[in-house]
Design a protein around this motif. Structure first.
Motif, PDB file in Angstrom:
ATOM      1  N   LYS A 159       2.884  -6.567   4.938  1.00  0.00           N
ATOM      2  CA  LYS A 159       1.904  -6.525   6.028  1.00  0.00           C
ATOM      3  C   LYS A 159       2.318  -7.413   7.201  1.00  0.00           C
ATOM      4  CE  LYS A 159      -1.992  -4.475   3.753  1.00  0.00           C
ATOM      5  NZ  LYS A 159      -3.450  -4.407   3.674  1.00  0.00           N
ATOM      6  N   THR A 206       0.834  -1.195   0.000  1.00  0.00           N
ATOM      7  CA  THR A 206       0.000   0.000   0.000  1.00  0.00           C
ATOM      8  C   THR A 206       0.874   1.252   0.000  1.00  0.00           C
ATOM      9  OG1 THR A 206      -0.093   0.333   2.398  1.00  0.00           O
ATOM     10  CG2 THR A 206      -1.618  -1.293   1.455  1.00  0.00           C
ATOM     11  N   THR A 232     -10.907  -3.293  -0.796  1.00  0.00           N
ATOM     12  CA  THR A 232      -9.969  -2.619   0.106  1.00  0.00           C
ATOM     13  C   THR A 232      -8.544  -2.753  -0.400  1.00  0.00           C
ATOM     14  OG1 THR A 232     -11.376  -2.975   2.039  1.00  0.00           O
ATOM     15  CG2 THR A 232      -9.037  -2.583   2.454  1.00  0.00           C
ATOM     16  N   GLU A 233      -8.196  -3.955  -0.856  1.00  0.00           N
ATOM     17  CA  GLU A 233      -6.840  -4.191  -1.363  1.00  0.00           C
ATOM     18  C   GLU A 233      -6.560  -3.321  -2.593  1.00  0.00           C
ATOM     19  OE1 GLU A 233      -3.959  -8.027  -2.322  1.00  0.00           O
ATOM     20  OE2 GLU A 233      -5.986  -8.312  -1.544  1.00  0.00           O
ATOM     21  N   TYR A 266      -8.102  -0.407  -3.433  1.00  0.00           N
ATOM     22  CA  TYR A 266      -8.064   1.027  -3.079  1.00  0.00           C
ATOM     23  C   TYR A 266      -6.791   1.388  -2.312  1.00  0.00           C
ATOM     24  CZ  TYR A 266     -12.997   0.937  -4.453  1.00  0.00           C
ATOM     25  OH  TYR A 266     -14.174   0.790  -5.145  1.00  0.00           O
ATOM     26  N   GLU A 267      -6.363   0.502  -1.403  1.00  0.00           N
ATOM     27  CA  GLU A 267      -5.143   0.777  -0.645  1.00  0.00           C
ATOM     28  C   GLU A 267      -3.901   0.735  -1.530  1.00  0.00           C
ATOM     29  OE1 GLU A 267      -6.176  -0.756   3.893  1.00  0.00           O
ATOM     30  OE2 GLU A 267      -4.948  -2.009   2.559  1.00  0.00           O
ATOM     31  N   ASN A 268      -4.009   0.017  -2.629  1.00  0.00           N
ATOM     32  CA  ASN A 268      -2.864  -0.181  -3.511  1.00  0.00           C
ATOM     33  C   ASN A 268      -2.693   0.927  -4.549  1.00  0.00           C
ATOM     34  OD1 ASN A 268      -2.123  -1.854  -6.394  1.00  0.00           O
ATOM     35  ND2 ASN A 268      -0.714  -2.039  -4.685  1.00  0.00           N
ATOM     36  N   LEU A 322       0.791   3.467   2.192  1.00  0.00           N
ATOM     37  CA  LEU A 322       1.179   3.785   3.569  1.00  0.00           C
ATOM     38  C   LEU A 322       2.548   3.221   3.920  1.00  0.00           C
ATOM     39  CD1 LEU A 322      -2.198   3.181   5.449  1.00  0.00           C
ATOM     40  CD2 LEU A 322      -1.205   5.367   4.737  1.00  0.00           C
TER      41      LEU A 322
END
Length: 317
Positions: A285, A36, A78-79, A81-83, A38
């Motif tokens: 992660k 991600t 989610t994966e 969008y976070e990526n 982040l």
């Protein structure tokens, strides 16, 4: 002198490959995958070791051309969008002169639901890609065109990319390996020819990621041979058995890498054996946490004189 598989490879590619070849058996490059923007893995490593990896991995799944948003789980969305925007983070890392490598969990070019890079979530036929005039082949090259645009951005900035497509080809869990590693190797060669000849992407360092001799793409199609290895949590290994197995796929002196691991290699054993792994990349992660790896092992590894961290990496481009 280590010869790239791409005849007109950039000087930056030659510089990186020569360095990887030179250090093999003398040191190992530390690597960490980030999934991600982040990049929580980097924060964790810096907190524990006061250092940073020399090699950073980036995920390209959200750049797939055929994502079925209407039939995707919350986890999948989610994966995705976070990526998004991981490419911008890759540019930032390259500005630090760190090495970059890309992993592409490629959503199937046609059909599929949810995480359609998994075989169980798509009916996409990889063999169809090999046949002229099929919908599978057209969709395959459509996605390649879009990915080539992304990779060309790095070429224009003189950034070498360690490129590892169709990873874990020995398994049937991803669509490209669903009909066996020989088919996956043929898809790899199609991409190689298209990217190097049609798209003139000479900034890529090509990595083949499969330990099986019968499906090896050949020395002319890769710069690095690699494999992914996941052991039990908190295992400590030199990965020597896996290295010997991988070395059997070719008679040439190819650079070898642990492209994905779930547990850190035993840095003291690697040093004692002068192991010829050029680099490792820990997965993202939870793998970069005390759930899978002991902080003391991480700290000792990153502070070993055998490990090449970002601060010890020479400027290669």
């Amino acid at each position: 002198m280590y010869t790239p598989c791409v005849k007109n490879a950039t000087s930056e590619v030659k510089s990186v490959l020569e360095f990887l070849h030179e250090i093999s058996g003398k040191a190992i490059i530390t690597g960490q995958h980030t999934q991600t923007v982040l990049q929580e893995e980097l924060l964790y490593i810096r907190h524990v070791t006061k250092k940073m990896p020399a090699l950073l991995g980036f995920e390209l799944l959200s750049y797939s051309g055929n994502i079925n948003y209407s039939d995707a789980s919350d986890e999948c969305l989610t994966e995705i969008y976070e990526n998004r925007n991981t490419i911008s983070k890759a540019y930032e890392w390259a500005q630090k002169h760190g090495l970059i490598t890309f992993t592409w969990h490629w959503f199937s070019p046609l059909g599929g639901r949810d995480k359609s890079f998994y075989t169980e979530n798509t009916s996409f036929d990889p063999h169809g890609v090999l046949i002229e005039g099929t919908n599978e082949r057209r969709a395959f090259y459509r996605d390649l065109d879009e990915m080539a645009k992304i990779l060309d951005g790095f070429k224009k900035r003189n950034i070498p990319v360690i490129w590892r497509p169709f990873h874990e080809a020995e398994g049937e869990w991803f669509w490209w390996g669903s009909q066996g590693p020989v088919i996956a190797a043929k898809l790899y060669k199609l991409m190689f020819d298209y990217f190097t000849q049609k798209k003139e992407l000479n900034n890529l360092i090509w990595v083949w990621n499969c330990p099986l001799q019968e499906s090896y793409v050949g020395d002319d199609y890769c710069d690095i041979i690699s494999r992914d290895v996941y052991l039990e949590p908190h295992s400590l290994s030199d990965y020597e058995r896996e290295r010997r197995e991988l070395s059997l796929i070719t008679n040439s002196d190819k650079i070898m890498a642990l492209a994905e691991v779930g547990t850190y290699p035993d840095i003291n054993a690697l040093k004692e054996e002068s192991s010829s792994w050029a680099y490792f990349m820990l997965w993202s992660k939870e793998f970069c946490s005390d759930k899978y790896n002991d902080d003391n092992v991480l700290r000792e590894l990153y502070n070993s004189d055998y490990a090449i961290t970002l601060d010890k990496l020479p400027k290669l481009y």
